[in-house]
Enzyme design. Structure first.
Site: not given
Ligand code: FAD
Ligand code: DHB
Length: 385
Positions: A72, A201, A287, A291, A379
Site C-alpha cells: 500500500h 481511518y 493500535p 505500530k 506511518y
Molecule cells: P507477543 O506477540 O505477545 O508474543 C509474546 C509471546 O510470548 C506469545 O506467543 C506468548 O504466548 C508468549 N508467552 C507469554 N508468556 C509466556 C511465558 N510465561 N512463557 C513462555 N511464553 C510466554 N498491533 C497492531 O499494530 N495492530 C493490531 O491490530 C493489533 N491487534 C492486537 C490484538 C490483540 C488481541 C493483541 C493482544 C495485540 C494486538 N496488537 C496489534 C499488538 C501486536 O500484535 C503486538 O504489539 C505484537 O504481537 C508484539 O509482539 P511481541 O513478540 O512483543 O509479543
Molecule cells: C490493522 C491494525 C491496525 O492497528 C491498524 O492501525 C491498521 C490495520 C489490521 O489489522 O489490518
C-alpha cells in the site's frame, strides 16, 4: 541444557531475534507457552512498516510476504463525510507499507527457524528466569511434565505484556509510564471483499472505525467500543449495522471477532543484568498507528546487533546502550500512536470544543503538505539509526 541466548516467547520479537542471531552464527532456544497452532492462527496486527518488510525480505523470510502481502502506498482519512488520501509514496520518496497478517509472518519465521535446525519449544509451562545479574542466567521450565533448566549467556524477554520476564525484575529497578484510554476496539475478520483498495481511518460522531483487509476477499474491520464491552453482546447483525453507520462496507460471513483494550505503556530501562526486554514485554502502544509488531521488530534488530558485537569483540558497549537506543524510537512511536488515537477517537467526556479541534487537526493534516508528510513518515516507519 545450554545455549547462548535463551528467548522467552515465540511472538514477533522472540522469533525475529532468534532468526537474526542465527544469521550471525549465534545459537538460541525459544520457549513458548502456547502450542504451535495457536501462535500460527491467532489474528492480531496486519500492517508492516517499510523497514519491517525490508528486513524480512533481506534476511530470507519474505518470499511468501512478497507474493501474498498487499503493498500500500497510502491511506485514507475519513471525517465530516469525506475522504482524503495521504500519499505515502509521494511524501516519503517511494516508501509504503505491506498488509500481511502477523500470524503469517510468524508461520514464515517458525518454518525458517525449524528448517535451519533452530529450537523452538512449544507448550512449556512454569517458566521462570534466574540469576539475571550473574554471568550465566538460567531459565527454568516444565516440558512434557519434566522440569528443565536452560543455562545461557543472555535472556531475551520477548514474552509480551502478560509475560513473566518484566515482573521478574525487582520492583524499584523499573520506572513505569502508563496511560489508559476510555475505549477499546472491536475487531472482526470477514469473508467480504474490502470496499476500499486502501485502509480507511474514520473519525465519526459514533466513534472511530477502521477498514483494513487481508486479501481481495477478506476484510479486517474495527469499531471503537466501550472498554468493558462484552463480545457476546455484539451479535453479527449489530456489528454490521454499526459499521454501516460509520462507513461503506460490504458484508460477508464473519470468521472471527474480538475486543482489544487500548493502553500506552513503557517500562524503563529495557534491561536488567543479562535480561533484555523486547517488544510488548517492555511497551504497549494503542493500535491506531499499527505500530506494535513493528516496534517489537525494531527492538530486536538493535538487540541482535548488540549481542553479535559482544560475541565478535567481547565488547558490551552496544549491549549497555540497548535500552537507551530502543527507547528513543519507542517514545517517538508512543507519541505517534497516542496522537493518531487522540485525533480519531470519540472521548466519553467529549467537549464540543474538542470535536471541533479534532476536525481542524484532520483538515490541517490532509491539507498541509508538511502535516501530511509528518503522518506519512511516521506511518511508513521512522528511519533506523
Ligand atoms: P507477543 O506477540 O505477545 O508474543 C509474546 C509471546 O510470548 C506469545 O506467543 C506468548 O504466548 C508468549 N508467552 C507469554 N508468556 C509466556 C511465558 N510465561 N512463557 C513462555 N511464553 C510466554 N498491533 C497492531 O499494530 N495492530 C493490531 O491490530 C493489533 N491487534 C492486537 C490484538 C490483540 C488481541 C493483541 C493482544 C495485540 C494486538 N496488537 C496489534 C499488538 C501486536 O500484535 C503486538 O504489539 C505484537 O504481537 C508484539 O509482539 P511481541 O513478540 O512483543 O509479543
Ligand atoms: C490493522 C491494525 C491496525 O492497528 C491498524 O492501525 C491498521 C490495520 C489490521 O489489522 O489490518
Amino acid at each position: 541444557m545450554k545455549t547462548q541466548v535463551g528467548i522467552v516467547g515465540a511472538g514477533p520479537a522472540g522469533l525475529v531475534l532468534s532468526h537474526l542471531l542465527h544469521l550471525s552464527g549465534i545459537q538460541s532456544v525459544v520457549l513458548e507457552a502456547h502450542r504451535r497452532g495457536y501462535v500460527e492462527e491467532r489474528v492480531r496486527a496486519g500492517v508492516l512498516e517499510q523497514g519491517t518488510a525490508d528486513l524480512l525480505r533481506d534476511t530470507g523470510v519474505g518470499e511468501r510476504m512478497s507474493r501474498q502481502g498487499l503493498r500500500h502506498h497510502g491511506i485514507e482519512l475519513q471525517f465530516g463525510r469525506s475522504r482524503h488520501r495521504i500519499d505515502f509514496a509521494e511524501l516519503t520518496g517511494g516508501k509504503g507499507v505491506t498488509v500481511y497478517a502477523q500470524h503469517e509472518v510468524l508461520k514464515d519465521l517458525i518454518q525458517a527457524r525449524l528448517e535451519a535446525g533452530g529450537q523452538i519449544l512449544f507448550e512449556v509451562e512454569g517458566v521462570s528466569v534466574q540469576e539475571l545479574q550473574g554471568p550465566k542466567p538460567q531459565i527454568r521450565f516444565r516440558k512434557d511434565g519434566n522440569d528443565q533448566e536452560l543455562e545461557c549467556d543472555f535472556i531475551g524477554g520477548c514474552d509480551g505484556f502478560h509475560g513473566i520476564c518484566r515482573p521478574s525484575i525487582p520492583e524499584g529497578a523499573l520506572k513505569i509510564f502508563e496511560k489508559a484510554y476510555p475505549f477499546a476496539w472491536l475487531g472482526i475478520l470477514a469473508e467480504a471483499p474490502p470496499s476500499s483498495q486502501e485502509l480507511i481511518y474514520a473519525h465519526h460522531e459514533r466513534g472511530f472505525a477502521l477498514l483494513s483487509m487481508r486479501s481481495a476477499t477478506i476484510s479486517r474491520l474495527y469499531l471503537q467500543c466501550a472498554p468493558e464491552e462484552d463480545i457476546l453482546s455484539w451479535e453479527d447483525a449489530r456489528i454490521w449495522e454499526e459499521l454501516h453507520r460509520r462507513f461503506e462496507v460490504v458484508e460477508g460471513r464473519m470468521l472471527q471477532k474480538g475486543i482489544t483494550g487500548m493502553r500506552s505503556f513503557v517500562a524503563e530501562p529495557m534491561q536488567y543484568g543479562r535480561l533484555f526486554l523486547a517488544g510488548d514485554s517492555a511497551h504497549i502502544v494503542p493500535p491506531t498507528g499499527a505500530k506494535g509488531l513493528n516496534l517489537a521488530v525494531a527492538d530486536v534488530r538493535v538487540l541482535a546487533a548488540a549481542i553479535a558485537e559482544y560475541y565478535r569483540s567481547g565488547s558490551t558497549e552496544l549491549l549497555d546502550r540497548y535500552s537507551e537506543r530502543c527507547l528513543r524510537r519507542v517514545w517517538k512511536v508512543q507519541r505517534f500512536s497516542w496522537w493518531m488515537t487522540s485525533m480519531l477517537h470519540r472521548f466519553a467526556d467529549d467537549n464540543p470544543f474538542d470535536v471541533r479541534r479534532q476536525l481542524a487537526e484532520l483538515d490541517y493534516v490532509t491539507s498541509s503538505r508538511a502535516a501530511s508528510q509528518t503522518l506519512a513518515e511516521n506511518y511508513v516507519g521512522l528511519p533506523f539509526e
